[in-house]
Scaffold this motif. Sequence first.
Motif, short mmCIF file in Angstrom:
data_model
loop_
_atom_site.label_atom_id
_atom_site.label_comp_id
_atom_site.label_asym_id
_atom_site.label_seq_id
_atom_site.Cartn_x
_atom_site.Cartn_y
_atom_site.Cartn_z
N VAL A 1 0.82 -1.21 0.00
CA VAL A 1 0.00 0.00 0.00
C VAL A 1 0.86 1.27 0.00
CG1 VAL A 1 -1.75 1.25 1.34
CG2 VAL A 1 -1.94 -1.21 1.07
N ASP A 2 2.06 1.19 0.57
CA ASP A 2 3.01 2.30 0.62
C ASP A 2 2.40 3.57 1.21
OD1 ASP A 2 5.45 3.64 0.33
OD2 ASP A 2 5.03 4.20 -1.74
N TRP A 3 1.72 3.41 2.36
CA TRP A 3 1.08 4.58 2.95
C TRP A 3 2.09 5.55 3.54
CZ3 TRP A 3 -1.25 0.02 5.39
CH2 TRP A 3 -0.62 -0.39 6.56
N GLU A 4 3.30 5.12 3.80
CA GLU A 4 4.31 6.06 4.29
C GLU A 4 4.96 6.82 3.13
OE1 GLU A 4 6.76 3.51 6.64
OE2 GLU A 4 5.17 3.20 8.11
N THR B 1 -4.78 10.61 1.70
CA THR B 1 -5.36 11.93 1.87
C THR B 1 -6.01 12.04 3.24
OG1 THR B 1 -5.77 12.07 -0.49
CG2 THR B 1 -7.04 13.57 0.90
N ASN B 2 -5.60 13.05 3.98
CA ASN B 2 -6.18 13.40 5.28
C ASN B 2 -5.95 12.37 6.38
OD1 ASN B 2 -7.07 15.94 4.43
ND2 ASN B 2 -8.90 15.05 3.55
N GLN C 1 -12.64 5.74 4.86
CA GLN C 1 -13.40 4.86 3.96
C GLN C 1 -12.83 4.90 2.55
OE1 GLN C 1 -15.76 2.75 5.06
NE2 GLN C 1 -15.91 1.87 3.01
N ALA C 2 -12.46 6.08 2.08
CA ALA C 2 -11.89 6.21 0.73
C ALA C 2 -10.56 5.46 0.64
CB ALA C 2 -11.70 7.68 0.38
N PHE C 3 -9.71 5.59 1.66
CA PHE C 3 -8.45 4.86 1.69
C PHE C 3 -8.69 3.35 1.70
CE2 PHE C 3 -5.11 2.90 4.42
CZ PHE C 3 -4.08 2.95 3.51
N LEU C 4 -9.63 2.93 2.49
CA LEU C 4 -9.98 1.51 2.57
C LEU C 4 -10.37 0.98 1.19
CD1 LEU C 4 -10.68 -0.99 4.41
CD2 LEU C 4 -12.99 -0.04 4.49
N GLU C 5 -11.26 1.68 0.53
CA GLU C 5 -11.79 1.23 -0.76
C GLU C 5 -10.76 1.32 -1.89
OE1 GLU C 5 -15.33 3.54 -1.33
OE2 GLU C 5 -16.37 2.55 0.34
N LYS C 6 -9.99 2.40 -1.91
CA LYS C 6 -9.09 2.64 -3.04
C LYS C 6 -7.74 1.96 -2.92
CE LYS C 6 -11.20 7.07 -4.11
NZ LYS C 6 -11.06 8.52 -4.03
N ARG C 7 -7.28 1.68 -1.67
CA ARG C 7 -5.92 1.16 -1.53
C ARG C 7 -5.80 -0.01 -0.55
NH1 ARG C 7 -2.39 6.40 -0.45
NH2 ARG C 7 -0.74 4.86 -0.24
#
Length: 97
Positions: free
Chosen positions: A24-27, A32-33, A59-65
Motif C-alpha cells: 500500500v506504501d502509505w508512508e 489523503t487526510n 473509507q476512501a483509503f480503505l476502498e481505493k488502496r
Amino acid sequence: MAVVMNLEWDGVTREQYEAVRKSVDWEGKPPTNALFHVASFSDMGLRVTDLWQSAEDFQAFLEKRLTAGVKEAGIQGEPRVQIYPVHNLFTPGFRAL
C-alpha cells in the motif's frame, strides 16, 4: 470532524502487516487526510489506532488502496473497526519543526 479509528484483527501476523505496508506504501504516499497511525500486536493479532480528518477519508483509503493490499497479503477474516469523533488530542512528544 476528525475521527479516531480503532481496529482489531485477530490472526493477522507481523509479516502480513509488513506485506500490506509495502504493498500500500502509505508512508511513501500518505493517504489523503490521514493524520496518525500506530500499529501493535497482542496475542490475538493486529491492533491499529488511526487519526483521520473524517470517517469518509478513512473509507476512501480503505476502498481505493487498503482492501487490495489486504487481499494481496492473504489476510483472512474481517476486522472489528470502531470509529469515534475526536474530543481532544494531546501529543506531548510531538514538536512541530
